[in-house]
Design a protein around this motif. Structure first.
Motif, PDB file in Angstrom:
ATOM      1  N   TRP A 221       0.860  -1.178   0.000  1.00  0.00           N
ATOM      2  CA  TRP A 221       0.000   0.000   0.000  1.00  0.00           C
ATOM      3  C   TRP A 221       0.902   1.236   0.000  1.00  0.00           C
ATOM      4  O   TRP A 221       1.915   1.270   0.716  1.00  0.00           O
ATOM      5  CB  TRP A 221      -0.869   0.050   1.257  1.00  0.00           C
ATOM      6  N   ASN A 222       0.542   2.221  -0.755  1.00  0.00           N
ATOM      7  CA  ASN A 222       1.279   3.482  -0.764  1.00  0.00           C
ATOM      8  C   ASN A 222       0.488   4.504   0.047  1.00  0.00           C
ATOM      9  O   ASN A 222      -0.468   5.109  -0.431  1.00  0.00           O
ATOM     10  CB  ASN A 222       1.476   3.975  -2.203  1.00  0.00           C
ATOM     11  N   LEU A 223       0.905   4.694   1.311  1.00  0.00           N
ATOM     12  CA  LEU A 223       0.218   5.623   2.207  1.00  0.00           C
ATOM     13  C   LEU A 223       0.984   6.938   2.230  1.00  0.00           C
ATOM     14  O   LEU A 223       1.850   7.158   3.085  1.00  0.00           O
ATOM     15  CB  LEU A 223       0.103   5.024   3.616  1.00  0.00           C
ATOM     16  N   PHE A 224       0.718   7.797   1.223  1.00  0.00           N
ATOM     17  CA  PHE A 224       1.371   9.108   1.119  1.00  0.00           C
ATOM     18  C   PHE A 224       2.897   8.968   1.121  1.00  0.00           C
ATOM     19  O   PHE A 224       3.607   9.687   1.826  1.00  0.00           O
ATOM     20  CB  PHE A 224       0.915  10.031   2.250  1.00  0.00           C
ATOM     21  N   GLY A 225       3.370   7.981   0.378  1.00  0.00           N
ATOM     22  CA  GLY A 225       4.815   7.778   0.269  1.00  0.00           C
ATOM     23  C   GLY A 225       5.360   6.710   1.200  1.00  0.00           C
ATOM     24  O   GLY A 225       6.519   6.307   1.076  1.00  0.00           O
ATOM     25  N   HIS A 227       5.362   3.037   2.088  1.00  0.00           N
ATOM     26  CA  HIS A 227       4.983   1.759   1.479  1.00  0.00           C
ATOM     27  C   HIS A 227       4.867   0.675   2.551  1.00  0.00           C
ATOM     28  O   HIS A 227       5.849   0.336   3.222  1.00  0.00           O
ATOM     29  CB  HIS A 227       6.009   1.354   0.419  1.00  0.00           C
ATOM     30  N   VAL A 228       3.644   0.167   2.707  1.00  0.00           N
ATOM     31  CA  VAL A 228       3.349  -0.866   3.710  1.00  0.00           C
ATOM     32  C   VAL A 228       3.030  -2.170   2.988  1.00  0.00           C
ATOM     33  O   VAL A 228       2.206  -2.188   2.064  1.00  0.00           O
ATOM     34  CB  VAL A 228       2.149  -0.449   4.598  1.00  0.00           C
ATOM     35  N   PHE A 280      -1.793  -3.255  10.519  1.00  0.00           N
ATOM     36  CA  PHE A 280      -1.106  -3.473   9.249  1.00  0.00           C
ATOM     37  C   PHE A 280       0.193  -2.676   9.125  1.00  0.00           C
ATOM     38  O   PHE A 280       1.125  -3.111   8.454  1.00  0.00           O
ATOM     39  CB  PHE A 280      -2.028  -3.118   8.087  1.00  0.00           C
ATOM     40  N   THR A 281       0.251  -1.521   9.768  1.00  0.00           N
ATOM     41  CA  THR A 281       1.421  -0.653   9.583  1.00  0.00           C
ATOM     42  C   THR A 281       2.499  -0.816  10.643  1.00  0.00           C
ATOM     43  O   THR A 281       3.688  -0.659  10.357  1.00  0.00           O
ATOM     44  CB  THR A 281       0.985   0.825   9.565  1.00  0.00           C
TER      45      THR A 281
END
Length: 471
Positions: A221-225, A227-228, A280-281
């Motif tokens: 996932w790309n969370l505002f830069g 990557h998770v 998740f993060t």
């Protein structure tokens, strides 16, 4: 009979220090469970001399009196009446008993409270997986082929059995989430949702993580830069345990502060959203690494010095049962199954249970006491089927030398099956039926280990018993 139960109840209440010493009491399938103000007031000798009592011991802050299946509920009703305490739930008694525990004991008890409720589902799944192994394992009944290879009509039957068996392990985080959130004081339903969230089909299956990492093909996932990794946690225990604790704390916090009129719109959505993001993060990646580190420690020991690892775990498992710390190794078993496809610890557990039963049966030949003879036989059979408390606390620990003989047998058996790399792809019934949960290709060495666990404790107990008589 009713009068006899009443008399027995009066004697039991007196033996545990009188009604003023009982904070709370409940019962399980075979035992009375007391939360006592002062266990030093218990007269164990008086208890052991009662025909209705099969044994007694203290564990997890509770003093437990073994009565037997069926009779225990009748005796409990009279005990509650005699003590004037009224009937209590298991939760009431556990809460009262926790006052007697230190921080480590409370942590162990918490794990036990989480895992014990889901064990029936996991043991059932283990047995069904064993049946599937018999049908699909090559070389069991035919040279290079399995039953389904030779008898094609059984292929789909085996497939259905495998689906049923795998469900509990595939959705293990859902089971743990339900039990853990309930234990931590939150909503069990949210715990189920949290657990299922961690194994959602949109996520990369944890079983394929290593292969995807090697291929450089892990989705993110790309969370505002930021990557998770978009990874599931199938079979993992630590992520759901820590996430469940966080979920319960957030839910309790919000429930105390959000007005009743908007609780439905605020509490559950906010709780799941915050916990899900953190799971998740932060929680997932950290605990995933921690779980792999724990796996690495155990696999390194058992790969480098398997004989020493098998000996130590075989010898110490029974003492761990006394303290209740054996429940902590369930998490290790699940972590091993998730990481390497099987556990080498659980087969040793099965041998330890068999060894305790063998020592108890040997006492039947040594003692002249009819009550001990009867208890030795019944508790020995019970241990062979995976329930060791009557044998351990009713016989082996009472006389001590049978307990040490069982430890020796389990240790030697543990060495043998460990150096032969016996593995279990799932947990099951920890006794004679345990072979159903063992990889079929390792049945041979496991049966030898079972023979060691049967013969060594039996013979040692007889020898030690006769030497004691000669002194």
């Amino acid at each position: 009979m009713a009068n006899q139960n009443r008399q027995d109840a009066e004697k039991i209440v007196d033996a545990v220090g009188g009604k003023d010493n009982i904070a709370s009491a409940t019962h399980c399938v075979t035992r009375l469970r007391f939360a006592l103000h002062d266990e030093k007031k218990v007269n164990k000798e008086q208890l052991e001399n009662m025909d209705v009592v099969k044994g007694s011991f203290s564990a997890n802050g509770q003093f437990q009196v073994v009565i037997g299946q069926g009779l225990v509920d009748k005796v409990y009703a009279d005990v509650a009446d005699v003590a004037g305490i009224g009937t209590a739930t298991k939760e009431d008694t556990k809460a009262a008993a926790e006052k007697n525990l230190n921080p480590i004991q409370r942590a162990v008890k918490t794990l036990a409270d989480i895992f014990i409720p889901i064990l029936p589902a996991l043991v059932t799944a283990g047995l069904l997986m064993g049946i599937n192994n018999i049908l699909t394992g090559p070389g069991i009944f035919y040279d290079d082929k399995s039953v389904v290879d030779v008898h094609k009509q059984w292929k789909d039957v085996a497939s259905i059995i495998n689906t049923i068996a795998n469900t509990a392990f595939t959705f293990l985080p859902g089971l743990v989430g339900w039990s853990a959130v309930k234990r931590f004081g939150g909503s069990p339903l949210l715990g189920i949702v949290l657990g299922l969230m961690l194994v959602h089909p949109d996520l990369l299956n944890a079983w394929g993580y290593a292969e995807a990492k090697e291929a450089g093909n892990i989705p993110t996932w790309n969370l505002f830069g930021w990557h998770v990794e978009k990874v599931g946690y199938q079979g993992q225990i630590l992520p759901i345990l820590f996430a469940s604790l966080l979920l319960a704390k957030i839910e309790v916090f919000l429930n105390k502060r959000v007005h009743d009129s908007i609780k439905l719109l605020v509490v559950a959505p906010v709780t799941l959203l915050v916990t899900g993001f953190l799971a998740f993060t932060v929680i997932g990646p950290i605990t995933f690494g921690l779980g792999n580190a724990i796996t690495h420690v155990f696999t390194t020991i058992f790969d480098t010095v398997p004989a020493i690892g098998g000996f130590i775990y075989g010898a110490l498992y029974a003492p761990l049962v006394i303290t209740g710390m054996h429940h902590t190794f369930l998490a290790v078993d699940f972590q091993l199954i998730a990481s390497i496809g099987g556990t080498f610890l659980w087969p040793i557990l099965a041998l330890s249970n068999i060894a305790q039963g063998s020592s108890a049966l040997a006492m039947m030949l040594l003692t002249k006491d009819d009550k001990i003879k009867g208890l030795s036989l019944s508790s020995g059979i019970s241990a062979f089927l995976g329930i060791t408390e009557p044998a351990m606390f009713g016989i082996n620990l009472r006389f001590r030398f049978p307990f040490f003989a069982a430890m020796a047998g389990a240790a030697i058996g543990g060495v043998y099956i460990t150096i032969n790399k016996v593995m279990a792809p799932s947990i099951g019934v920890g006794g004679l039926p345990a072979f159903f949960s063992i990889v079929p290709q390792k049945w041979g060495p496991f049966f030898v280990g079972m023979a060691i666990a049967l013969v060594v404790p039996f013979v040692l107990t007889l020898i030690l018993g006769k030497l004691r008589r000669q002194k």
